[in-house]
Enzyme design. Structure first.
Site, PDB file in Angstrom:
ATOM      1  CB  CYS A 179      -0.772   0.080   1.320  1.00 34.61           C
ATOM      2  SG  CYS A 179      -1.879  -1.312   1.513  1.00 34.61           S
ATOM      3  NE  ARG A 185       5.862   1.337  -1.348  1.00 36.55           N
ATOM      4  CZ  ARG A 185       6.752   1.395  -0.709  1.00 36.55           C
ATOM      5  NH1 ARG A 185       8.074   2.174  -0.908  1.00 36.55           N
ATOM      6  NH2 ARG A 185       6.822   1.178   0.630  1.00 36.55           N
ATOM      7  CD1 TRP A 189      -0.523  -6.232  -3.040  1.00 33.31           C
ATOM      8  CD2 TRP A 189      -0.331  -6.821  -1.066  1.00 33.31           C
ATOM      9  NE1 TRP A 189      -0.024  -7.314  -3.144  1.00 33.31           N
ATOM     10  CE2 TRP A 189       0.025  -7.771  -1.989  1.00 33.31           C
ATOM     11  CE3 TRP A 189      -0.726  -7.034   0.578  1.00 33.31           C
ATOM     12  CZ2 TRP A 189       0.137  -9.306  -1.223  1.00 33.31           C
ATOM     13  CZ3 TRP A 189      -0.435  -8.387   0.700  1.00 33.31           C
ATOM     14  CH2 TRP A 189       0.063  -9.339  -0.047  1.00 33.31           C
ATOM     15  CG  ASN A 207       0.118   2.357   3.568  1.00 29.95           C
ATOM     16  OD1 ASN A 207      -0.962   2.505   3.016  1.00 29.95           O
ATOM     17  ND2 ASN A 207       1.112   2.944   3.131  1.00 29.95           N
ATOM     18  N   GLY A 208      -0.967  -0.355   6.917  1.00 27.37           N
ATOM     19  CA  GLY A 208      -0.537  -1.328   8.068  1.00 27.37           C
ATOM     20  C   GLY A 208      -1.757  -2.080   8.407  1.00 27.37           C
ATOM     21  CD  GLU A 222      16.799 -14.431  -5.927  1.00 30.19           C
ATOM     22  OE1 GLU A 222      16.329 -14.687  -5.075  1.00 30.19           O
ATOM     23  OE2 GLU A 222      16.529 -13.268  -6.506  1.00 30.19           O
ATOM     24  CE  LYS A 232      13.631 -12.537  -8.456  1.00 32.38           C
ATOM     25  NZ  LYS A 232      14.207 -11.988  -7.279  1.00 32.38           N
ATOM     26  CD  GLU A 234       9.548 -12.685  -6.813  1.00 28.36           C
ATOM     27  OE1 GLU A 234      10.570 -12.757  -7.186  1.00 28.36           O
ATOM     28  OE2 GLU A 234       9.257 -11.797  -6.121  1.00 28.36           O
ATOM     29  CG  HIS A 255      18.268 -37.878   0.508  1.00 25.01           C
ATOM     30  ND1 HIS A 255      18.957 -38.775   1.307  1.00 25.01           N
ATOM     31  CD2 HIS A 255      19.407 -37.083   0.220  1.00 25.01           C
ATOM     32  CE1 HIS A 255      20.112 -38.946   1.236  1.00 25.01           C
ATOM     33  NE2 HIS A 255      20.468 -37.800   0.513  1.00 25.01           N
ATOM     34  CE  LYS A 290      11.409  -3.770  -5.605  1.00 31.85           C
ATOM     35  NZ  LYS A 290      12.157  -4.966  -6.161  1.00 31.85           N
TER      36      LYS A 290
HETATM   37  C1  AGP Z   1      11.876 -10.630  -4.315  1.00 31.96           C
HETATM   38  O1  AGP Z   1      11.953 -10.905  -5.799  1.00 31.96           O
HETATM   39  C2  AGP Z   1      10.801 -10.495  -3.873  1.00 31.96           C
HETATM   40  N1  AGP Z   1       9.784  -9.822  -4.477  1.00 31.96           N
HETATM   41  C3  AGP Z   1      10.786 -10.675  -2.390  1.00 31.96           C
HETATM   42  O2  AGP Z   1      10.891 -11.817  -2.095  1.00 31.96           O
HETATM   43  C4  AGP Z   1      11.690  -9.676  -1.607  1.00 31.96           C
HETATM   44  O3  AGP Z   1      12.995  -9.899  -1.581  1.00 31.96           O
HETATM   45  C5  AGP Z   1      11.123  -9.642  -0.173  1.00 31.96           C
HETATM   46  O4  AGP Z   1       9.818  -9.388   0.210  1.00 31.96           O
HETATM   47  C6  AGP Z   1      11.993  -8.849   0.811  1.00 31.96           C
HETATM   48  O5  AGP Z   1      12.136  -7.504   0.536  1.00 31.96           O
HETATM   49  P1  AGP Z   1      13.028  -6.640   1.106  1.00 31.96           P
HETATM   50  O6  AGP Z   1      14.389  -7.043   0.294  1.00 31.96           O
HETATM   51  O7  AGP Z   1      12.649  -5.314   0.511  1.00 31.96           O
HETATM   52  O8  AGP Z   1      13.000  -6.576   2.461  1.00 31.96           O
END
Ligand code: AGP
Length: 602
Positions: A2, A27, A75, A99-100, A478, A482, A485, A501, A597
């Site tokens: 948000c 975001r 969001w 927000n929150g 990672e 990616k 996502e 395993h 974001k």
């Molecule tokens: C990364 O591709 C993600 N969108 C997500 O996992 C992100 O890394 C995570 O939310 C942590 O965010 P930050 O690094 O801003 O704390």
């Protein structure tokens, strides 16, 4: 996640709000809205989906003269992304954006409902505006009513409230969610991060938790507990170096290409010929430190996992990594000789921030590795090392991961150097490898074209396994993150040696294995792990400098003398693969579904 903007003054308000929200768009959000009060006139517009829908709805409206205004991108947390659930939320004569999460909203809602208040939305936020009007109806005095409202709220919030009852004031409060005030002469702005204010405000004040107040006649009245307090503004950069796509199709693509350049900036002044200089840390910063604990989420967690190998192997210091949301509730045993490191691109991730506060309460020294100066995590830490990646707009983090990993590698060398656990020869070799990193990150036309071609073969199947060993295991995690996502395909990262395993049961020709096969690290071990998968007919895409007969697809990387250089080169390959698959599937690469974001709620 948000976003909040606000403005009080004589300028045209609709464009100020929409432009501000546009800056926060990256975001992640699923609805947006604005509310403006000009004298006795109230205007409120909301739209689900992208901001262009809100622009369309407001195209025939322009604000006139002095007024108060607030805007929000939402969001969804409590309730679906619908117009009714979108902010600003309306009472009888007031609007609020928030927000929150208000943790006690259910209790407050029941109390208000019992008094006859009718709720329109499913959100926690709506309770704030009704609570305010309840107190205002009693006292007919807006600020005491706002104060009383805030005192009833439990949880995290950044709040702006405007009311027809005080059409020359904006009320604000902050607790756990970021909020800052921008100043340009008599004009006063609000935002949940500084980007919407660049180019508008000359100076800013970052609110601290527990602060609240109001703006009237161009003056900010700031309170903490029951006292009015002073505050010091700071200059806001006027350089609107806002990330533009510069001809790239997506911000993520641009950010992948930028990695080679920004890595130079990350190292500048820190990587010297014969050692690492981190001016951010006092000379005795590591005195009495015998262990490191790192907390982070998502991609930042993966960079932390990578660094654990480096801290223990290079610096000879114990290093544990924890997912922040797990750490918070496990009742961890913390000892005073542990340095607590948080890693965050945004510096606002709620779980990471709370983990940091917990560690501080336990008396631990703290260090943050972050991309955003002045963010909550940076301000909360004893010391901070900025990653200098520049604004990252793609929800799927790329250059933030690369620069975090580089900072952690530098930090491991720094610790080794300060504790004399690394020889000067090894230090020089590591530095030499570091200096080769920007070259390893260059995206050549040939490489990109190759990944574009390959991607068409990976649009179906029943899943991906990214596999690697040692530091290439976090890289596998990672790579898989990616891909999932932005492609919405199922992908997992796995330590290559673990496949037999359990997961190998899934192997067939529709199981895609992305094998990270560096030549500098356990090559023969991972080769036999991949052979085991190939023998079960899994489709193999090998990434390696060494040609590999059993690969169905092969992406050749450069031979190098250092695993970290191979790491960064392979990282680019996995990023491009995810990007190209996502584009072929027609997905919104920069704003993937359901993702934000910056995750500012628990
Ligand atoms: C990364 O591709 C993600 N969108 C997500 O996992 C992100 O890394 C995570 O939310 C942590 O965010 P930050 O690094 O801003 O704390």
């Amino acid at each position: 996640m948000c976003g909040i903007v606000g403005y009080i003054g004589p300028k045209e308000k609709k464009e100020i709000l929409l432009d501000g929200l546009q800056e926060l768009e990256y975001r992640g959000y699923d609805s947006a809205g604005i509310a403006i009060i000009e004298g006795k006139k109230l205007h409120n517009f909301k739209a689900i989906g992208k901001l262009k829908n809100l622009r369309e709805k407001t195209k025939n409206y322009t604000s006139e003269g002095f007024g108060i205004s607030i805007g929000h991108t939402r969001w969804a947390t409590h309730g679906k992304p619908t117009e009714l659930n979108a902010h600003p939320h309306l009472g009888a004569y007031s609007y609020v954006v928030h927000n929150g999460i208000i943790e006690n909203y259910q209790e407050l809602k029941e109390e208000l409902q019992a008094e006859g208040v009718n709720f329109l939305s499913q959100t926690d936020t709506e309770t704030i505006v009704h609570l305010f009007e309840k107190y205002h109806n009693r006292s007919n005095d807006a600020f005491p009513a706002f104060k009383e409202t805030i005192e009833r709220l439990e949880g995290a919030y950044g709040i702006l409230l405007i009311t027809e009852a005080a059409p020359d004031m904006i009320f604000f409060a902050k607790n756990g969610s970021p909020m800052l005030i921008g100043f340009d002469n008599e004009d006063v702005y609000f935002a949940s991060s500084d980007t919407p204010l660049i180019g508008k405000a000359k100076e800013v004040y970052y609110l601290e938790d527990g602060e609240y107040g109001y703006v009237k006649d161009g003056q900010v009245h700031l309170f903490n507990k029951n006292e009015e307090i002073g505050f010091t503004k700071q200059t806001l950069t006027a350089d609107k170096a806002l990330a533009q796509k510069d001809g790239y199709r997506f911000f993520m693509e641009k950010e992948i290409y930028e990695q080679s350049r920004v890595m130079g900036e990350t190292m500048m002044g820190r990587v010297l010929d014969d050692g690492i200089a981190l001016d951010e840390l006092d000379k005795d910063f590591f005195e009495d430190i015998n262990a490191i604990k790192i907390c982070a989420c998502g991609t930042s967690y993966h960079s932390a996992l990578t660094s654990a190998y480096l801290f223990e192997r290079i610096a000879k210091i114990r290093c544990d990594i924890e997912i922040a949301s797990e750490f918070r509730y496990k009742e961890p045993l913390l000892t005073g000789d542990t340095l607590f490191i948080t890693i965050s691109q945004s510096g606002e991730t709620a779980d990471t921030l709370e983990a940091l506060k917990m560690a501080k309460r336990a008396g631990l020294k703290s260090l943050s590795i972050c991309n955003v100066d002045n963010s909550s995590i940076v301000r909360e830490s004893d010391a901070a090392i900025l990653t200098r990646a520049g604004i990252e707009k793609g929800v799927a983090s790329t250059k933030a991961f690369a620069t975090q990993t580089m900072v952690l590698w530098m930090l491991a060398l720094y610790v080794g150097q300060e504790r004399n656990s690394i020889s000067s020869d090894i230090l020089r070799q590591e530095i030499d490898a570091m200096l080769h990193t920007p070259k390893a990150l260059i995206v050549t036309d040939k490489l990109h074209a190759k990944l574009h071609r390959l991607s068409k073969r990976y649009l179906h199947g029943h899943g991906f396994f990214f596999i690697g060993r040692d530091i290439f295991f976090p890289l596998a995690l990672e790579g898989a993150l990616k891909l999932k996502e932005i492609s919405y395909l199922h992908a997992e990262g796995y330590p290559a040696g673990e496949m037999k395993h359990g997961p190998i049961a899934l192997a067939d020709s529709e199981l895609f294995t992305i094998a990270l096969m560096p030549k500098t690290m356990h090559y023969d071990k991972i080769k036999s792990n991949v052979e085991e998968l190939s023998a079960r007919d899994a489709t193999i895409c090998a990434i390696s400098p060494e040609p590999f007969d059993l690969a169905d697809d092969f992406v050749q990387t450069q031979y190098s003398s250092h695993p970290m250089v191979e790491f960064f080169e392979m990282m680019v390959v996995t990023q491009l693969l995810a990007l190209e698959i996502s584009i072929r599937l027609g997905n919104d690469v920069d704003m993937p579904r359901n993702l934000a974001k910056s995750v500012t709620v628990e």
